[in-house]
Design an enzyme around this catalytic site. Structure first.
Site, short mmCIF file in Angstrom:
data_model
loop_
_atom_site.label_atom_id
_atom_site.label_comp_id
_atom_site.label_asym_id
_atom_site.label_seq_id
_atom_site.Cartn_x
_atom_site.Cartn_y
_atom_site.Cartn_z
N HIS A 13 0.82 -1.22 0.00
CA HIS A 13 0.00 0.00 0.00
C HIS A 13 0.85 1.27 0.00
O HIS A 13 0.40 2.32 0.49
CB HIS A 13 -0.98 -0.01 1.19
CG HIS A 13 -0.30 -0.05 2.54
ND1 HIS A 13 -0.77 -0.79 3.59
CD2 HIS A 13 0.80 0.58 3.02
CE1 HIS A 13 0.00 -0.61 4.65
NE2 HIS A 13 0.97 0.22 4.32
N HIS A 60 -1.78 4.35 10.11
CA HIS A 60 -0.47 5.02 10.12
C HIS A 60 -0.54 6.36 10.85
O HIS A 60 -0.04 7.37 10.35
CB HIS A 60 0.03 5.23 8.69
CG HIS A 60 0.31 4.00 7.90
ND1 HIS A 60 -0.67 3.17 7.42
CD2 HIS A 60 1.48 3.45 7.48
CE1 HIS A 60 -0.11 2.17 6.73
NE2 HIS A 60 1.19 2.31 6.76
N HIS A 194 10.21 -3.84 4.08
CA HIS A 194 10.66 -2.45 3.98
C HIS A 194 10.96 -1.87 5.35
O HIS A 194 10.39 -2.28 6.35
CB HIS A 194 9.69 -1.56 3.20
CG HIS A 194 8.30 -1.35 3.75
ND1 HIS A 194 7.38 -2.36 3.94
CD2 HIS A 194 7.66 -0.20 4.09
CE1 HIS A 194 6.23 -1.83 4.36
NE2 HIS A 194 6.38 -0.53 4.48
N GLU A 241 4.33 -5.20 8.46
CA GLU A 241 2.97 -5.15 7.90
C GLU A 241 2.54 -6.50 7.32
O GLU A 241 1.35 -6.71 7.06
CB GLU A 241 2.87 -4.06 6.82
CG GLU A 241 2.94 -2.67 7.42
CD GLU A 241 3.00 -1.55 6.39
OE1 GLU A 241 2.81 -0.39 6.77
OE2 GLU A 241 3.23 -1.83 5.19
C1 DHB Z 1 6.15 3.39 2.21
C2 DHB Z 1 5.59 2.13 2.46
C3 DHB Z 1 4.54 2.00 3.36
O1 DHB Z 1 3.97 0.80 3.67
C4 DHB Z 1 4.00 3.12 3.98
O2 DHB Z 1 2.94 2.94 4.80
C5 DHB Z 1 4.55 4.36 3.75
C6 DHB Z 1 5.63 4.50 2.86
C7 DHB Z 1 7.28 3.55 1.24
O3 DHB Z 1 7.93 2.60 0.84
O4 DHB Z 1 7.49 4.71 0.80
FE FE Z 2 2.54 1.07 5.43
#
Ligand code: DHB
Ligand code: FE
Length: 281
Positions: A13, A60, A194, A241
């Protein structure tokens, strides 16, 4: 008459996807390998016509900030407005809720000893809106109702993968005891690996991502061998996540599943981005 779980839609997302849609960048070299995952999902949805989406994602900072952080929260609102918590995204379409089914879920989960937070007012952020912008591009209004479940993937201590899978299975039991005839789509959003901040910012882990993608359908319990802390180590501090995906997989029930489509691409923004569609075999 019985509600039917027709499939499971899983996707990253990343908020930057919203910017790409806004600019019409879907076919550019950077974005094309990511957007390529969605035509099969859109075709399947057009055929499958779900009435309700039960969506596992993380908030978030829009509803819950660091001062109040429910581990598991379930929406029971008549509607859910989108808001942008700071990415400069457009404000997306509101979702119609399904309060009767939400309350059935909440009742069943609490009887099942999940001490959830109930939310009669709730906003949805990019973690809900982006996946539906990807699934139903350009629609006037969403063709399905929403039941959002928020899992804390943000602030220590996080729920374990094992607990998230158990939550999903409890949601499955609740859906099975619902008397309606809705066609239900289960969704899990976020991930894959990530990390957005700290010394490991930019960290991704294709090996762990493949382990998750390869086991989610047939052997989701394989993903519960790690603690939440180990997942943060393996997937990055935002890669946790994947807990949303694990819970969503649980909600599909312990039935044989077929993989309708899968896409994996590194990187989209700071994320190893994936989409996956599963249906009962
Ligand atoms: C990014 C990924 C995410 O899951 C999020 O909530 C905010 C930013 C990203 O990779 O930029
Ligand atoms: Fe996220």
């Amino acid at each position: 008459m019985m509600a039917k779980i027709i499939g499971g839609y899983f996707t990253s997302h990343v908020p930057g996807i919203g910017g790409a849609i806004m600019r019409g960048d879907q076919e550019t070299p950077y974005w094309k390998p990511f957007f390529a995952g969605f035509p099969p999902i859109r075709e399947w949805l057009a055929e499958a016509r779900p009435d309700v989406a039960v969506v596992f994602s993380n908030d978030h900072g829009l509803n819950f900030f660091l001062d109040k952080m429910p581990t598991f929260a379930v929406g029971a609102a008549p509607s859910y407005d989108n808001a942008d918590e700071g990415w400069g995204l457009p404000v997306y379409k509101s979702f119609e809720g399904h309060p009767a089914l939400s309350w059935h879920l909440i009742d069943s989960l609490v009887r099942d000893e999940f001490d959830i937070t109930t939310c009669q007012k709730m906003l949805v952020d990019h973690a809900v809106s982006i996946p539906f912008e990807l699934a139903y591009p350009g629609v006037e209004s969403w063709p399905l109702k929403l039941i959002p479940l928020a899992i804390n993937t943000v602030q220590y201590p996080l729920p374990s993968p094992k607990r998230c899978l158990a939550l999903g299975r409890a949601v499955h039991r609740a859906l099975q005891s619902w008397g309606g005839d809705e066609r239900i789509l289960i969704c899990g959003t976020g991930g894959l690996s990530h990390q957005l901040d700290g010394p490991r910012a930019g960290f991704m882990n294709p090996d762990y991502d493949m382990f998750c993608l390869d086991n989610l359908a047939a052997n989701p319990d394989a993903l519960t061998g790690h603690t939440a802390e180990q997942v943060a180590e393996l997937a990055g501090t935002q890669g946790v996540e994947i807990l949303n995906w694990i819970a969503a997989r649980g909600a599909m029930g312990d039935v044989p599943l077929a993989e309708v489509s899968r896409n994996y691409h590194i990187p989209i923004s700071n994320t190893a981005a994936a989409s996956l569609l599963l249906e009962p075999a």
